[in-house]
Design a protein around this motif. Structure first.
Motif, PDB file in Angstrom:
ATOM      1  N   ALA A 181      39.078  29.964  39.913  1.00  0.00           N
ATOM      2  CA  ALA A 181      38.356  31.231  39.743  1.00  0.00           C
ATOM      3  C   ALA A 181      38.463  31.712  38.301  1.00  0.00           C
ATOM      4  O   ALA A 181      39.457  31.441  37.617  1.00  0.00           O
ATOM      5  CB  ALA A 181      38.925  32.281  40.685  1.00  0.00           C
ATOM      6  N   THR A 182      37.434  32.420  37.833  1.00  0.00           N
ATOM      7  CA  THR A 182      37.466  33.025  36.498  1.00  0.00           C
ATOM      8  C   THR A 182      38.465  34.171  36.481  1.00  0.00           C
ATOM      9  O   THR A 182      39.277  34.299  35.573  1.00  0.00           O
ATOM     10  CB  THR A 182      36.072  33.571  36.119  1.00  0.00           C
ATOM     11  N   THR A 183      38.378  35.036  37.512  1.00  0.00           N
ATOM     12  CA  THR A 183      39.337  36.137  37.658  1.00  0.00           C
ATOM     13  C   THR A 183      39.684  36.303  39.131  1.00  0.00           C
ATOM     14  O   THR A 183      38.848  36.076  40.009  1.00  0.00           O
ATOM     15  CB  THR A 183      38.772  37.489  37.146  1.00  0.00           C
ATOM     16  N   VAL A 184      40.928  36.697  39.376  1.00  0.00           N
ATOM     17  CA  VAL A 184      41.381  37.020  40.737  1.00  0.00           C
ATOM     18  C   VAL A 184      42.108  38.355  40.667  1.00  0.00           C
ATOM     19  O   VAL A 184      43.097  38.491  39.945  1.00  0.00           O
ATOM     20  CB  VAL A 184      42.333  35.936  41.303  1.00  0.00           C
ATOM     21  N   GLN A 185      41.586  39.354  41.389  1.00  0.00           N
ATOM     22  CA  GLN A 185      42.197  40.687  41.381  1.00  0.00           C
ATOM     23  C   GLN A 185      42.698  41.018  42.776  1.00  0.00           C
ATOM     24  O   GLN A 185      41.948  40.915  43.748  1.00  0.00           O
ATOM     25  CB  GLN A 185      41.145  41.741  40.974  1.00  0.00           C
ATOM     26  N   PRO A 186      43.975  41.420  42.913  1.00  0.00           N
ATOM     27  CA  PRO A 186      44.477  41.813  44.234  1.00  0.00           C
ATOM     28  C   PRO A 186      43.811  43.097  44.715  1.00  0.00           C
ATOM     29  O   PRO A 186      43.583  44.022  43.924  1.00  0.00           O
ATOM     30  CB  PRO A 186      45.974  42.024  44.009  1.00  0.00           C
ATOM     31  N   LEU A 187      43.489  43.152  46.003  1.00  0.00           N
ATOM     32  CA  LEU A 187      42.905  44.360  46.579  1.00  0.00           C
ATOM     33  C   LEU A 187      43.986  45.418  46.749  1.00  0.00           C
ATOM     34  O   LEU A 187      45.058  45.129  47.299  1.00  0.00           O
ATOM     35  CB  LEU A 187      42.286  44.042  47.946  1.00  0.00           C
ATOM     36  N   PRO A 188      43.735  46.653  46.306  1.00  0.00           N
ATOM     37  CA  PRO A 188      44.733  47.715  46.476  1.00  0.00           C
ATOM     38  C   PRO A 188      45.105  47.887  47.951  1.00  0.00           C
ATOM     39  O   PRO A 188      44.235  47.847  48.829  1.00  0.00           O
ATOM     40  CB  PRO A 188      44.001  48.969  45.957  1.00  0.00           C
ATOM     41  N   GLY A 189      46.400  48.030  48.199  1.00  0.00           N
ATOM     42  CA  GLY A 189      46.869  48.305  49.551  1.00  0.00           C
ATOM     43  C   GLY A 189      46.851  47.112  50.489  1.00  0.00           C
ATOM     44  O   GLY A 189      47.131  47.255  51.674  1.00  0.00           O
ATOM     45  N   SER A 190      46.521  45.930  49.974  1.00  0.00           N
ATOM     46  CA  SER A 190      46.462  44.737  50.825  1.00  0.00           C
ATOM     47  C   SER A 190      47.581  43.773  50.437  1.00  0.00           C
ATOM     48  O   SER A 190      47.868  43.601  49.256  1.00  0.00           O
ATOM     49  CB  SER A 190      45.106  44.039  50.670  1.00  0.00           C
ATOM     50  N   LEU A 191      48.211  43.150  51.421  1.00  0.00           N
ATOM     51  CA  LEU A 191      49.299  42.209  51.138  1.00  0.00           C
ATOM     52  C   LEU A 191      48.767  40.926  50.515  1.00  0.00           C
ATOM     53  O   LEU A 191      49.387  40.345  49.630  1.00  0.00           O
ATOM     54  CB  LEU A 191      50.056  41.873  52.434  1.00  0.00           C
ATOM     55  N   ASP A 192      47.612  40.463  50.989  1.00  0.00           N
ATOM     56  CA  ASP A 192      47.139  39.136  50.614  1.00  0.00           C
ATOM     57  C   ASP A 192      45.686  39.126  50.102  1.00  0.00           C
ATOM     58  O   ASP A 192      45.212  38.135  49.571  1.00  0.00           O
ATOM     59  CB  ASP A 192      47.261  38.208  51.839  1.00  0.00           C
ATOM     60  N   GLY A 193      44.975  40.243  50.290  1.00  0.00           N
ATOM     61  CA  GLY A 193      43.551  40.280  49.945  1.00  0.00           C
ATOM     62  C   GLY A 193      43.294  40.251  48.450  1.00  0.00           C
ATOM     63  O   GLY A 193      44.043  40.842  47.661  1.00  0.00           O
ATOM     64  N   VAL A 194      42.239  39.539  48.056  1.00  0.00           N
ATOM     65  CA  VAL A 194      41.858  39.452  46.643  1.00  0.00           C
ATOM     66  C   VAL A 194      40.343  39.482  46.505  1.00  0.00           C
ATOM     67  O   VAL A 194      39.605  39.206  47.462  1.00  0.00           O
ATOM     68  CB  VAL A 194      42.376  38.136  45.982  1.00  0.00           C
ATOM     69  N   VAL A 195      39.892  39.821  45.294  1.00  0.00           N
ATOM     70  CA  VAL A 195      38.500  39.612  44.909  1.00  0.00           C
ATOM     71  C   VAL A 195      38.514  38.536  43.834  1.00  0.00           C
ATOM     72  O   VAL A 195      39.164  38.694  42.797  1.00  0.00           O
ATOM     73  CB  VAL A 195      37.842  40.900  44.356  1.00  0.00           C
ATOM     74  N   ALA A 196      37.829  37.429  44.111  1.00  0.00           N
ATOM     75  CA  ALA A 196      37.792  36.310  43.160  1.00  0.00           C
ATOM     76  C   ALA A 196      36.376  36.125  42.637  1.00  0.00           C
ATOM     77  O   ALA A 196      35.413  36.150  43.403  1.00  0.00           O
ATOM     78  CB  ALA A 196      38.271  35.033  43.839  1.00  0.00           C
ATOM     79  N   LEU A 197      36.261  35.972  41.315  1.00  0.00           N
ATOM     80  CA  LEU A 197      34.960  35.703  40.672  1.00  0.00           C
ATOM     81  C   LEU A 197      34.951  34.287  40.132  1.00  0.00           C
ATOM     82  O   LEU A 197      35.913  33.847  39.503  1.00  0.00           O
ATOM     83  CB  LEU A 197      34.748  36.675  39.505  1.00  0.00           C
ATOM     84  N   PHE A 198      33.871  33.587  40.401  1.00  0.00           N
ATOM     85  CA  PHE A 198      33.674  32.215  39.905  1.00  0.00           C
ATOM     86  C   PHE A 198      32.422  32.178  39.069  1.00  0.00           C
ATOM     87  O   PHE A 198      31.345  32.598  39.527  1.00  0.00           O
ATOM     88  CB  PHE A 198      33.517  31.224  41.084  1.00  0.00           C
ATOM     89  N   HIS A 199      32.525  31.678  37.856  1.00  0.00           N
ATOM     90  CA  HIS A 199      31.352  31.572  36.986  1.00  0.00           C
ATOM     91  C   HIS A 199      30.570  30.311  37.353  1.00  0.00           C
ATOM     92  O   HIS A 199      31.146  29.240  37.492  1.00  0.00           O
ATOM     93  CB  HIS A 199      31.792  31.518  35.522  1.00  0.00           C
ATOM     94  N   VAL A 200      29.267  30.457  37.563  1.00  0.00           N
ATOM     95  CA  VAL A 200      28.424  29.311  37.913  1.00  0.00           C
ATOM     96  C   VAL A 200      27.550  28.994  36.698  1.00  0.00           C
ATOM     97  O   VAL A 200      26.665  29.773  36.342  1.00  0.00           O
ATOM     98  CB  VAL A 200      27.552  29.613  39.153  1.00  0.00           C
ATOM     99  N   GLU A 201      27.822  27.870  36.042  1.00  0.00           N
ATOM    100  CA  GLU A 201      27.129  27.533  34.794  1.00  0.00           C
ATOM    101  C   GLU A 201      25.669  27.196  35.017  1.00  0.00           C
ATOM    102  O   GLU A 201      24.786  27.789  34.435  1.00  0.00           O
ATOM    103  CB  GLU A 201      27.814  26.325  34.132  1.00  0.00           C
ATOM    104  N   GLN A 202      25.429  26.213  35.875  1.00  0.00           N
ATOM    105  CA  GLN A 202      24.074  25.672  36.022  1.00  0.00           C
ATOM    106  C   GLN A 202      23.747  25.548  37.488  1.00  0.00           C
ATOM    107  O   GLN A 202      24.607  25.360  38.312  1.00  0.00           O
ATOM    108  CB  GLN A 202      23.990  24.260  35.396  1.00  0.00           C
ATOM    109  N   ASN A 203      22.480  25.622  37.776  1.00  0.00           N
ATOM    110  CA  ASN A 203      21.996  25.279  39.103  1.00  0.00           C
ATOM    111  C   ASN A 203      20.677  24.575  38.973  1.00  0.00           C
ATOM    112  O   ASN A 203      19.781  25.088  38.319  1.00  0.00           O
ATOM    113  CB  ASN A 203      21.825  26.520  39.980  1.00  0.00           C
ATOM    114  N   GLY A 204      20.631  23.401  39.624  1.00  0.00           N
ATOM    115  CA  GLY A 204      19.436  22.580  39.747  1.00  0.00           C
ATOM    116  C   GLY A 204      18.357  22.725  38.773  1.00  0.00           C
ATOM    117  O   GLY A 204      17.849  23.715  38.500  1.00  0.00           O
TER     118      GLY A 204
END
Length: 204
Positions: A181-204
């Protein structure tokens, strides 16, 4: 049916938007909560029944994700939207983004259309499978989607060149997916939850 005061809503949401909640957001989310509670009594939109927990888990986590959507984003797809998460709270928080909610289950899609109409949002609802969508999006977001591993290639194919895939998931799920992942941010108040962003360079 118990609804929450605007003050209670605001205090529940505060941890997810520490920089402050923009004007009008709490009022719209209050109307959304009322609709969600009403529909959830007869259509299973969410297993969560407590209004406070709905606000934290659904609204708060979606708003937190909305705060991480890149500034320059013009279009966003919420793939497998269910009750509208994270797409509707993101639309309320970021009205400049053109949000599309993709939901193939008829009853859930009907709820999404009603929510968009009631809240006066410009959001589009796609009541079919994501694979059938023709467009490309700057960001494709998924949250608590069944068989997420199988859905990721579908989601990535819908991301425009240089865009992002956004997953609201858990650290364990991220490890299973085995993707950088480009960035992974823990969700406030969550033990294991995260928001992950993945950069997608190219598509077809």
């Amino acid at each position: 049916m118990a609804t929450l005061s605007l003050e209670t809503l605001e205090s529940l949401l505060q941890p997810y938007l520490p920089a402050g909640i923009p004007a009008g957001v709490v009022e719209k989310l209050s109307a959304y909560l009322e609709l969600l509670l009403k529909w959830n009594a007869r259509t299973n939109l969410t297993a969560i029944r407590q209004p406070e927990e709905m606000v934290r888990r659904h609204f708060g986590e979606s708003l937190f994700a909305g705060g991480l959507v890149p500034e320059e984003t013009g279009t966003l797809l919420d793939l497998g939207s269910g009750g509208g998460f994270p797409g509707i709270p993101i639309q309320i928080l970021r009205p400049e983004i053109a949000v599309t909610l993709a939901e193939s289950q008829g009853k859930k899609a009907a709820f999404l259309r009603e929510a968009v109409r009631t809240l006066g949002l410009k959001t589009e609802v796609w009541a079919d499978r994501g694979e059938k969508l023709a467009g490309r999006f700057d960001v494709v977001a998924m949250r608590a989607v069944d068989k997420m591993g199988e859905m990721i290639p579908v989601a990535e194919a819908l991301v425009g060149p240089g865009g992002h895939l956004m997953l609201l998931t858990t650290r364990i799920q991220l490890e299973v997916l085995n993707r950088a992942a480009t960035t992974v941010q823990p969700l406030p108040g969550s033990l294991d939850g995260v928001v992950a962003l993945f950069h997608v360079e190219q598509n077809g």
